[in-house]
Motif scaffolding. Structure first.
Motif, PDB file in Angstrom:
ATOM      1  N   HIS A   1       0.712  -1.172  -0.076  1.00 35.11           N
ATOM      2  CA  HIS A   1       0.006   0.036   0.040  1.00 35.11           C
ATOM      3  C   HIS A   1       0.736   1.310  -0.085  1.00 35.11           C
ATOM      4  N   PHE A   2       1.714   1.465  -0.955  1.00 34.06           N
ATOM      5  CA  PHE A   2       2.599   2.488  -1.245  1.00 34.06           C
ATOM      6  C   PHE A   2       1.413   3.621  -1.744  1.00 34.06           C
ATOM      7  N   GLY A   3       1.647   4.842  -1.313  1.00 31.55           N
ATOM      8  CA  GLY A   3       0.833   6.105  -1.609  1.00 31.55           C
ATOM      9  C   GLY A   3       1.246   6.866  -2.892  1.00 31.55           C
ATOM     10  N   ASN A   4       0.342   7.142  -3.821  1.00 28.04           N
ATOM     11  CA  ASN A   4       0.855   7.940  -5.006  1.00 28.04           C
ATOM     12  C   ASN A   4       1.855   7.148  -5.653  1.00 28.04           C
ATOM     13  N   ALA A   5       1.742   5.803  -6.051  1.00 23.79           N
ATOM     14  CA  ALA A   5       2.782   4.970  -6.618  1.00 23.79           C
ATOM     15  C   ALA A   5       2.340   4.511  -8.059  1.00 23.79           C
TER      16      ALA A   5
END
Length: 90
Positions: free
Chosen positions: A53-57
Motif C-alpha cells: 500500500h504505497f501511496g501515490n505509486a
C-alpha cells in the motif's frame, strides 16, 4: 547471504531513500508515501518483512518492486527489543 538487521523506522527510511532516487520518480517530481514494514514469518528466501500500500505509486510499481526486491534480499526486520527497563542502562 546473511541479512543486515534494521528496525522498522530504519527500514522505512532506507526504502524511502532508494525509491526517491529512482530516475523516473526524480524526473516526475513525485512524492511516494512509503508504509512501515510489517513483520511476517520468514518466506522461502528468509526475509521476515513485507511492505504494501504505497501511496501515490500509480505508474511507478515496477521501480518500487525492484527496490523492494533488493531491500528484502539485503535486510531483515529487527525483532528483539533490548530494553532493560532502565533508561540510563546501568
Amino acid at each position: 547471504m546473511i541479512r543486515k538487521m534494521l528496525n522498522a523506522s530504519q527500514l522505512q527510511q532506507e526504502v524511502n531513500r532508494r525509491i526517491h532516487r529512482l530516475q523516473e520518480i526524480v524526473d516526475d517530481g513525485v512524492k511516494i508515501t512509503v508504509p512501515r514494514p510489517k513483520l511476517q514469518e520468514p518466506d522461502k528466501t528468509g526475509c521476515n518483512w513485507s511492505m504494501t500500500h504505497f501511496g501515490n505509486a500509480l505508474g511507478f510499481e515496477r521501480g518500487i518492486d525492484s527496490v523492494l526486491k533488493a531491500m528484502r534480499a539485503e535486510y531483515n526486520l529487527k525483532t528483539e527489543v533490548n530494553d532493560s527497563g532502565n533508561p540510563f542502562g546501568d
